[in-house]
Design a protein around this motif. Structure first.
Motif, PDB file in Angstrom:
ATOM      1  N   SER A  85       5.258  -7.697   8.220  1.00 11.54           N
ATOM      2  CA  SER A  85       5.344  -8.734   7.184  1.00 11.54           C
ATOM      3  C   SER A  85       4.116  -8.701   6.290  1.00 11.54           C
ATOM      4  O   SER A  85       4.219  -8.808   5.065  1.00 11.54           O
ATOM      5  N   ASP A  86       2.923  -8.559   6.910  1.00  8.10           N
ATOM      6  CA  ASP A  86       1.689  -8.511   6.134  1.00  8.10           C
ATOM      7  C   ASP A  86       1.730  -7.368   5.122  1.00  8.10           C
ATOM      8  O   ASP A  86       1.360  -7.540   3.960  1.00  8.10           O
ATOM      9  N   CYS A  87       2.168  -6.201   5.571  1.00  6.18           N
ATOM     10  CA  CYS A  87       2.230  -5.039   4.676  1.00  6.18           C
ATOM     11  C   CYS A  87       3.270  -5.262   3.576  1.00  6.18           C
ATOM     12  O   CYS A  87       3.051  -4.887   2.424  1.00  6.18           O
ATOM     13  N   TYR A  88       4.378  -5.869   3.925  1.00  9.52           N
ATOM     14  CA  TYR A  88       5.433  -6.099   2.933  1.00  9.52           C
ATOM     15  C   TYR A  88       4.946  -6.990   1.795  1.00  9.52           C
ATOM     16  O   TYR A  88       5.202  -6.728   0.626  1.00  9.52           O
ATOM     17  N   TYR A  89       4.238  -8.062   2.130  1.00  8.93           N
ATOM     18  CA  TYR A  89       3.795  -9.001   1.108  1.00  8.93           C
ATOM     19  C   TYR A  89       2.520  -8.575   0.392  1.00  8.93           C
ATOM     20  O   TYR A  89       2.172  -9.131  -0.640  1.00  8.93           O
ATOM     21  N   SER A  90       1.817  -7.600   0.934  1.00  7.41           N
ATOM     22  CA  SER A  90       0.609  -7.136   0.260  1.00  7.41           C
ATOM     23  C   SER A  90       1.015  -6.260  -0.923  1.00  7.41           C
ATOM     24  O   SER A  90       2.146  -5.846  -1.064  1.00  7.41           O
ATOM     25  N   GLY A  91       0.040  -5.965  -1.760  1.00  7.04           N
ATOM     26  CA  GLY A  91       0.330  -5.095  -2.895  1.00  7.04           C
ATOM     27  C   GLY A  91       0.199  -3.641  -2.516  1.00  7.04           C
ATOM     28  O   GLY A  91       1.163  -2.892  -2.447  1.00  7.04           O
ATOM     29  N   PHE A  92      -1.030  -3.234  -2.222  1.00  5.67           N
ATOM     30  CA  PHE A  92      -1.336  -1.822  -1.971  1.00  5.67           C
ATOM     31  C   PHE A  92      -0.625  -1.267  -0.741  1.00  5.67           C
ATOM     32  O   PHE A  92      -0.220  -0.107  -0.724  1.00  5.67           O
ATOM     33  N   TRP A  93      -0.482  -2.072   0.328  1.00  6.44           N
ATOM     34  CA  TRP A  93       0.023  -1.561   1.603  1.00  6.44           C
ATOM     35  C   TRP A  93       1.527  -1.686   1.759  1.00  6.44           C
ATOM     36  O   TRP A  93       2.075  -1.353   2.790  1.00  6.44           O
ATOM     37  N   LYS A  94       2.216  -2.175   0.740  1.00  8.74           N
ATOM     38  CA  LYS A  94       3.659  -2.411   0.871  1.00  8.74           C
ATOM     39  C   LYS A  94       4.417  -1.147   1.242  1.00  8.74           C
ATOM     40  O   LYS A  94       5.314  -1.182   2.072  1.00  8.74           O
ATOM     41  N   TYR A 106      -2.280 -13.498  -8.317  1.00  3.54           N
ATOM     42  CA  TYR A 106      -2.188 -14.441  -7.207  1.00  3.54           C
ATOM     43  C   TYR A 106      -3.515 -15.167  -7.019  1.00  3.54           C
ATOM     44  O   TYR A 106      -4.585 -14.631  -7.293  1.00  3.54           O
ATOM     45  N   MET A 107      -3.427 -16.382  -6.508  1.00  3.34           N
ATOM     46  CA  MET A 107      -4.593 -17.144  -6.076  1.00  3.34           C
ATOM     47  C   MET A 107      -4.379 -17.428  -4.587  1.00  3.34           C
ATOM     48  O   MET A 107      -3.281 -17.808  -4.182  1.00  3.34           O
ATOM     49  N   TYR A 108      -5.427 -17.251  -3.790  1.00  2.00           N
ATOM     50  CA  TYR A 108      -5.288 -17.401  -2.339  1.00  2.00           C
ATOM     51  C   TYR A 108      -6.643 -17.671  -1.700  1.00  2.00           C
ATOM     52  O   TYR A 108      -7.690 -17.445  -2.310  1.00  2.00           O
ATOM     53  N   LEU A 130      -1.852  -9.137  -3.499  1.00  2.00           N
ATOM     54  CA  LEU A 130      -2.296  -9.832  -2.289  1.00  2.00           C
ATOM     55  C   LEU A 130      -2.838  -8.841  -1.274  1.00  2.00           C
ATOM     56  O   LEU A 130      -2.273  -7.761  -1.092  1.00  2.00           O
ATOM     57  N   PRO A 131      -3.928  -9.190  -0.577  1.00  2.00           N
ATOM     58  CA  PRO A 131      -4.397  -8.347   0.515  1.00  2.00           C
ATOM     59  C   PRO A 131      -3.515  -8.525   1.749  1.00  2.00           C
ATOM     60  O   PRO A 131      -2.658  -9.402   1.796  1.00  2.00           O
ATOM     61  N   LEU A 132      -3.749  -7.702   2.765  1.00  2.00           N
ATOM     62  CA  LEU A 132      -2.925  -7.707   3.976  1.00  2.00           C
ATOM     63  C   LEU A 132      -2.835  -9.062   4.660  1.00  2.00           C
ATOM     64  O   LEU A 132      -1.786  -9.437   5.164  1.00  2.00           O
ATOM     65  N   TYR A 133      -3.924  -9.791   4.731  1.00  2.00           N
ATOM     66  CA  TYR A 133      -3.976 -10.984   5.572  1.00  2.00           C
ATOM     67  C   TYR A 133      -3.372 -12.225   4.931  1.00  2.00           C
ATOM     68  O   TYR A 133      -3.237 -13.247   5.580  1.00  2.00           O
ATOM     69  N   VAL A 134      -2.979 -12.173   3.685  1.00  2.00           N
ATOM     70  CA  VAL A 134      -2.504 -13.377   3.003  1.00  2.00           C
ATOM     71  C   VAL A 134      -1.024 -13.632   3.258  1.00  2.00           C
ATOM     72  O   VAL A 134      -0.579 -14.758   3.327  1.00  2.00           O
ATOM     73  N   MET A 135      -0.246 -12.592   3.425  1.00  2.00           N
ATOM     74  CA  MET A 135       1.215 -12.688   3.543  1.00  2.00           C
ATOM     75  C   MET A 135       1.764 -13.386   2.309  1.00  2.00           C
ATOM     76  O   MET A 135       1.282 -13.171   1.221  1.00  2.00           O
ATOM     77  N   GLU A 136       2.762 -14.240   2.475  1.00  2.00           N
ATOM     78  CA  GLU A 136       3.374 -14.886   1.311  1.00  2.00           C
ATOM     79  C   GLU A 136       2.698 -16.204   0.956  1.00  2.00           C
ATOM     80  O   GLU A 136       3.236 -16.987   0.184  1.00  2.00           O
ATOM     81  N   GLN A 137       1.520 -16.485   1.500  1.00  2.00           N
ATOM     82  CA  GLN A 137       0.885 -17.780   1.321  1.00  2.00           C
ATOM     83  C   GLN A 137       0.082 -17.905   0.034  1.00  2.00           C
ATOM     84  O   GLN A 137      -0.466 -18.952  -0.246  1.00  2.00           O
ATOM     85  N   GLY A 138       0.013 -16.849  -0.767  1.00  2.00           N
ATOM     86  CA  GLY A 138      -0.723 -16.944  -2.019  1.00  2.00           C
ATOM     87  C   GLY A 138       0.093 -17.672  -3.076  1.00  2.00           C
ATOM     88  O   GLY A 138       1.321 -17.719  -3.019  1.00  2.00           O
TER      89      GLY A 138
END
Length: 198
Positions: A189-198, A96-98, A75-83
């Motif tokens: 939160s955004d960074c936590y749920y993203s892949g690369f930026w976690k 993921y789909m988002y 997931l990218p930064l802006y998606v959070m857990e919504q994917g």
């Protein structure tokens, strides 16, 4: 008497500015040509303030990006857990789909960012412009620039403790308003749920 005239003039200027801002906001997503006409009229008749720069940013951003369905392994930064998590035949996470932001025209996107930089330079106390710039980098999945922009914002506020920070329409922030702190918390939160930026 002079004070009354000055107060009347400043209230008329604020009303005129709000009128441009309201008209622009009502049409920018539906009619780019009409939004451009309002911006030209606003530029000619003023006042040119932080809202004008935010409007220019929105004008170019709305043309420079598109929203669509995306699939990716992370997931990218802006998606959070919504994917929506996709799984393989064994039930293991496979991607993921988002609803994703896609840069349609990088020149228009660069123009949008330039307008924010210009607005911040002229109206450094406008936190909506600063946070808007950081959020734009988040939308572009650029955590380094997102972080650097927020650091610059925090440093500016700390160096100017006596400056009254404002928001859209030059509204002064109250004691209980914490847009910087709230935004930074969201970014964690955004960074936590993203892949690369976690």
């Amino acid at each position: 008497c002079l004070i009354s005239i000055a107060l009347l003039f400043s209230s008329l200027v604020l009303m005129a500015n709000e009128e441009y801002n309201t008209r622009f906001s009502e049409v920018v997503t539906d009619s780019i040509p009409l939004a451009k006409e309002i911006l030209l009229e606003w530029e000619q008749n003023g006042p040119i303030d932080g809202d004008y720069y935010a409007a220019q940013f929105n004008y170019y951003l709305n043309q420079g990006v598109s929203i669509g369905i995306c699939m990716a392994k992370e997931l990218p930064l802006y998606v959070m857990e919504q994917g929506m998590t996709l799984t393989d035949s064994l039930g293991n996470p496979a991607g993921y789909m988002y609803g994703g932001v896609m840069a349609m025209d990088t020149l228009l996107l660069d123009s949008a960012i330039t307008w924010l930089h210009q607005g911040i330079a002229l109206f450094p106390e406008r936190l909506d412009l600063r946070i808007g710039l950081s959020t734009t980098y988040k939308m572009m999945d650029d955590g380094d620039k997102m972080f650097a922009t927020m650091c610059e914002t925090v440093e500016w506020v700390m160096k100017h403790p006596k400056v009254q920070c404002t928001w859209t329409s030059d509204d002064k922030l109250g004691v209980d308003d914490t847009p910087i702190e709230s935004t930074i918390q969201d970014y964690f939160s955004d960074c936590y749920y993203s892949g690369f930026w976690k």
